[in-house]
Scaffold this motif. Sequence first.
Motif: not given
Length: 178
Positions: A164-175
């Motif tokens: 879940g943390i990895e998913d959040v970080l991927t989305t944050f980096a994209h944003q």
Amino acid sequence: MKKILAFAGSNSSTSINQQLLDNVLGRIRSHEIKEINLTDYPLPIFSEDIEKNEGFPINATIIKNLILENDALIISVNEHNGGPSAFFKNIIDWLSRINKNFLEDKKILLMSTSPGKRGAQSSLEYTRNIFGRFGGEVVESFSFPSFKDNFDDGKVINEVLDMGIEDVLTTFAHQIEN
């Protein structure tokens, strides 16, 4: 490459929010990260009298300038009795007096943890709501529950939470790239 300012909202030398923040920051490779410890910038308890008689504390101005110098923020907030700690709230109070929009155009990854099953969700929600008032945009957030059961020796030991943390970080980096 974006510049990211990161800090925990705790003044505890054994802060679990700091431990979670350090774990998350260790996963980010493609951006420049400046991590600060807010206890390095002591502030008096906010008072209109202090503001009127002495002006803004220099450390509040330093924190404000650090925020301005960066494109995004990663913040881990703690919880005391269902809300953010008085320490963190005091920093927000001073910053908002210097400039009501001190978070203007800042994209924020907001997280929280606690020993309990709710993972400081009340503090997370409070902080997410007030950051919008100051111009910030919380683009990702997560609450990490039961810290002592799911984290050990600097690592997330619960595989589902780790993913879940990895998913959040991927989305944050994209944003923050947009």
